[in-house]
Design a protein around this motif. Structure first.
Motif, PDB file in Angstrom:
ATOM      1  N   SER A   1       0.922  -1.155  -0.071  1.00  0.00           N
ATOM      2  CA  SER A   1       0.072   0.285   0.470  1.00  0.00           C
ATOM      3  C   SER A   1       0.525   0.960   0.139  1.00  0.00           C
ATOM      4  O   SER A   1       0.612   2.278  -0.170  1.00  0.00           O
ATOM      5  N   LEU A   2       2.094   1.123   0.650  1.00  0.00           N
ATOM      6  CA  LEU A   2       2.686   2.101   0.584  1.00  0.00           C
ATOM      7  C   LEU A   2       3.474   2.459  -1.299  1.00  0.00           C
ATOM      8  O   LEU A   2       4.094   3.994  -1.359  1.00  0.00           O
ATOM      9  N   ARG A   3       3.565   1.634  -2.143  1.00  0.00           N
ATOM     10  CA  ARG A   3       3.870   1.573  -3.839  1.00  0.00           C
ATOM     11  C   ARG A   3       3.794   2.956  -4.474  1.00  0.00           C
ATOM     12  O   ARG A   3       3.982   3.630  -4.861  1.00  0.00           O
ATOM     13  N   PRO A   4       2.494   3.709  -4.218  1.00  0.00           N
ATOM     14  CA  PRO A   4       2.097   4.765  -4.308  1.00  0.00           C
ATOM     15  C   PRO A   4       2.460   6.189  -3.779  1.00  0.00           C
ATOM     16  O   PRO A   4       3.379   7.040  -4.195  1.00  0.00           O
ATOM     17  N   GLY A   5       2.970   6.002  -2.897  1.00  0.00           N
ATOM     18  CA  GLY A   5       3.155   6.961  -1.673  1.00  0.00           C
ATOM     19  C   GLY A   5       4.904   7.355  -1.881  1.00  0.00           C
ATOM     20  O   GLY A   5       5.483   8.298  -2.257  1.00  0.00           O
ATOM     21  N   LEU A   6       5.193   6.266  -2.388  1.00  0.00           N
ATOM     22  CA  LEU A   6       7.224   5.467  -3.462  1.00  0.00           C
ATOM     23  C   LEU A   6       7.051   6.222  -4.043  1.00  0.00           C
ATOM     24  O   LEU A   6       8.134   7.510  -4.320  1.00  0.00           O
ATOM     25  N   SER A   7       5.689   6.262  -5.420  1.00  0.00           N
ATOM     26  CA  SER A   7       5.580   7.151  -6.913  1.00  0.00           C
ATOM     27  C   SER A   7       5.594   8.743  -6.630  1.00  0.00           C
ATOM     28  O   SER A   7       6.281   9.627  -6.774  1.00  0.00           O
ATOM     29  N   ARG A   8       5.066   9.039  -5.107  1.00  0.00           N
ATOM     30  CA  ARG A   8       4.895  10.568  -5.219  1.00  0.00           C
ATOM     31  C   ARG A   8       6.368  11.220  -4.179  1.00  0.00           C
ATOM     32  O   ARG A   8       6.506  12.051  -4.529  1.00  0.00           O
ATOM     33  N   ARG A   9       6.740  10.207  -3.580  1.00  0.00           N
ATOM     34  CA  ARG A   9       7.928  10.877  -2.971  1.00  0.00           C
ATOM     35  C   ARG A   9       9.087  10.417  -4.198  1.00  0.00           C
ATOM     36  O   ARG A   9       9.332  12.017  -3.800  1.00  0.00           O
ATOM     37  N   LYS A  10       8.698   9.915  -5.302  1.00  0.00           N
ATOM     38  CA  LYS A  10      10.265   9.974  -6.124  1.00  0.00           C
ATOM     39  C   LYS A  10       9.906  11.772  -7.387  1.00  0.00           C
ATOM     40  O   LYS A  10      10.805  12.296  -7.725  1.00  0.00           O
ATOM     41  N   THR A  11       8.873  11.806  -7.092  1.00  0.00           N
ATOM     42  CA  THR A  11       8.473  13.148  -7.723  1.00  0.00           C
ATOM     43  C   THR A  11       8.688  14.611  -7.162  1.00  0.00           C
ATOM     44  O   THR A  11       8.644  15.443  -7.993  1.00  0.00           O
ATOM     45  N   ILE A  12       7.985  14.537  -5.895  1.00  0.00           N
ATOM     46  CA  ILE A  12       8.552  15.201  -5.079  1.00  0.00           C
ATOM     47  C   ILE A  12      10.432  15.353  -5.301  1.00  0.00           C
ATOM     48  O   ILE A  12      10.215  16.542  -5.156  1.00  0.00           O
ATOM     49  N   TYR A  13      10.965  14.693  -4.630  1.00  0.00           N
ATOM     50  CA  TYR A  13      12.767  14.952  -5.427  1.00  0.00           C
ATOM     51  C   TYR A  13      13.010  15.254  -5.986  1.00  0.00           C
ATOM     52  O   TYR A  13      13.552  15.820  -6.627  1.00  0.00           O
ATOM     53  N   ASN A  14      11.996  14.809  -7.687  1.00  0.00           N
ATOM     54  CA  ASN A  14      12.798  15.616  -8.524  1.00  0.00           C
ATOM     55  C   ASN A  14      12.261  17.090  -9.070  1.00  0.00           C
ATOM     56  O   ASN A  14      13.075  17.603  -9.122  1.00  0.00           O
ATOM     57  N   LEU A  15      11.152  17.213  -8.085  1.00  0.00           N
ATOM     58  CA  LEU A  15      10.856  18.452  -8.265  1.00  0.00           C
ATOM     59  C   LEU A  15      11.740  19.593  -7.574  1.00  0.00           C
ATOM     60  O   LEU A  15      11.845  20.567  -7.714  1.00  0.00           O
ATOM     61  N   GLY A  16      11.857  18.931  -6.256  1.00  0.00           N
ATOM     62  CA  GLY A  16      12.904  19.913  -4.930  1.00  0.00           C
ATOM     63  C   GLY A  16      14.061  19.529  -6.242  1.00  0.00           C
ATOM     64  O   GLY A  16      14.380  20.776  -6.253  1.00  0.00           O
ATOM     65  N   ASN A  17      14.545  18.515  -7.090  1.00  0.00           N
ATOM     66  CA  ASN A  17      15.851  19.344  -7.483  1.00  0.00           C
ATOM     67  C   ASN A  17      15.573  19.949  -8.919  1.00  0.00           C
ATOM     68  O   ASN A  17      16.804  21.081  -9.108  1.00  0.00           O
ATOM     69  N   ARG A  18      14.964  20.651  -9.209  1.00  0.00           N
ATOM     70  CA  ARG A  18      14.219  20.800 -10.282  1.00  0.00           C
ATOM     71  C   ARG A  18      14.231  22.096  -9.877  1.00  0.00           C
ATOM     72  O   ARG A  18      14.677  23.975 -10.327  1.00  0.00           O
ATOM     73  N   TYR A  19      13.864  22.709  -8.625  1.00  0.00           N
ATOM     74  CA  TYR A  19      13.472  24.161  -8.182  1.00  0.00           C
ATOM     75  C   TYR A  19      14.271  24.151  -7.513  1.00  0.00           C
ATOM     76  O   TYR A  19      15.529  25.964  -8.037  1.00  0.00           O
ATOM     77  N   GLU A  20      15.949  23.594  -7.344  1.00  0.00           N
ATOM     78  CA  GLU A  20      17.034  24.320  -6.494  1.00  0.00           C
ATOM     79  C   GLU A  20      17.714  24.847  -8.552  1.00  0.00           C
ATOM     80  O   GLU A  20      17.972  25.546  -7.627  1.00  0.00           O
ATOM     81  N   ALA A  21      17.805  24.304  -9.373  1.00  0.00           N
ATOM     82  CA  ALA A  21      18.310  24.742 -10.364  1.00  0.00           C
ATOM     83  C   ALA A  21      17.172  25.740 -10.511  1.00  0.00           C
ATOM     84  O   ALA A  21      18.466  26.797 -11.465  1.00  0.00           O
TER      85      ALA A  21
END
Length: 400
Positions: A367-387
């Motif tokens: 049941s945590l697998r969707p949350g893991l995909s969202r975590r990955k999306t948030i992590y990518n957005l954070g990297n884009r924000y820093e850029a």
């Protein structure tokens, strides 16, 4: 004793100076030179070498007390030589060529018990000693010869010595005495002469005994030669006597050899070859017996085997299963290891889940697998924000 060399290393006016008195032939050495050349210093150095450097000396005007060193080489009556050196020290002032301490007893055989006063009186006379001797000659009341000898020897008077010698002579010998030592020795000498005459032979008797001895020596040589010859003949006969039984045995063997006729001569190593071949034959026989037994066993097994046509028809499938047997065995062998890895991974997952969601059991972890995909999306957005932030800062710098 003979002085072969005087080494004036550091004494008086001298530094590393050597006086060489060595010579193959006997003779007299004369040291001469002008005034203040150092002749008296050499004499004092010689006396100091034998008997030690005095506590107070005037020979330190060039070298200090603690650096005064003299040496020399002496030769005894037996041609034995001693090379040594002496320093100005109260103790252990003698040392050898290797700078090792030297026992004063090594010097005693060369001096023969001579003390310093006697050496100075007989061999070390200097100018002052001559002046004192001349005064003694003037003071002497007796014979002039005695006075001269007394001055040379450093003695005050010889009258006492002469009186002692006269008394000793009277004790030794008188013409009419019979108990004096020399008279007794003369009487014993005459007795020995008489005994020698009685024991001696005349020249004629001595020649006869000599000829008899020469004849006996010649007879002895001839007898020894004859005895050696007889001994050789005796040993030869003894060898023949020991060989007689073997000669009879040889005769019998030769007759047997003739009766055998033509005989094949075997090589010298025939015995060894025969042993090797017998061993090889026995080994081959054993291998043949073992092979026969094995063949009988195989034949019995062959007779007991019955053919099944059904199995023969499925030979391809059996072969395929046989080929996959190795993979199955390997998987069976790897299964415990893989099972252990699975349990470990499951335990690690439970530990991580407990840190993230303690309320969620391990069976609902999917049941945590969707949350893991969202975590990955948030992590990518954070990297884009820093850029994007970095680009905005770069643009601000460029605008400024």
């Amino acid at each position: 004793m003979r002085i072969k060399q005087l080494d004036l290393k550091a004494f008086g006016p001298f530094t590393d100076h050597v006086l060489d008195f060595s010579s193959k032939n006997p003779g007299l050495h004369i040291v001469y030179g002008p005034n203040e050349a150092g002749k008296s210093s050499c004499l004092r150095a010689l006396k100091s070498l034998f008997f030690g450097i005095p506590a107070q000396t005037n020979d330190n005007f060039l070298h200090p007390y603690d650096q005064l060193v003299i040496g020399g080489c002496l030769q005894g009556e037996d041609s034995h030589e001693l090379t040594f050196f002496r320093r100005k020290k109260r103790k252990s002032d003698l040392f050898d060529q290797n700078d090792d301490p030297l026992d004063p007893a090594r010097l005693a055989p060369f001096l023969q018990g001579m003390e310093q006063e006697m050496f100075e009186s007989l061999y070390g006379i200097d100018h002052e000693a001559l002046v004192r001797g001349g005064q003694d000659m003037l003071d002497q009341k007796g014979d002039v010869g005695q006075a001269i000898f007394a001055a040379g020897a450093g003695l005050k008077s010889l009258h006492t010595v002469f009186e002692e010698l006269e008394k000793e002579g009277d004790d030794l010998f008188k013409p009419r005495a019979s108990t004096k030592a020399i008279n007794e020795a003369l009487s014993q000498y005459r007795d020995l002469q008489t005994q020698m005459k009685q024991a001696s032979l005349s020249s004629r008797e001595w020649q006869e005994h000599r000829r008899a001895l020469q004849k006996a020596d010649k007879d002895l040589i001839e007898t020894k030669a004859m005895r050696s010859e007889k001994d050789r003949e005796k040993r030869r006969l003894e060898r023949l006597q020991r060989a007689l039984p073997y000669l009879n045995q040889r005769k019998i063997l030769m007759e047997n050899l003739v009766n055998l006729g033509n005989v094949i001569v075997l090589p010298a190593d025939f015995g060894e070859q025969r042993k090797i071949l017998d061993q090889e034959r026995n080994d081959a026989t054993n291998r043949l017996n073992a092979a026969d037994s094995r063949m009988d066993e195989i034949q019995k097994r062959k007779d007991g085997v019955s053919l099944q046509q059904g199995l023969l028809n499925r030979a391809g499938e059996i072969e395929e299963v046989y080929q996959r047997l190795g993979e199955y065995r390997k998987a069976t062998a790897d299964r415990p290891r893989l099972e252990g890895m699975r349990i470990k991974c499951k335990t690690d997952a439970a530990t991580l889940l407990k840190e993230i969601r303690p309320d969620l059991p391990l069976d609902h972890i999917e049941s945590l697998r969707p949350g893991l995909s969202r975590r990955k999306t948030i992590y990518n957005l954070g990297n884009r924000y820093e850029a994007l932030v970095q680009k905005i800062e770069q643009a601000d710098r460029e605008i400024r």
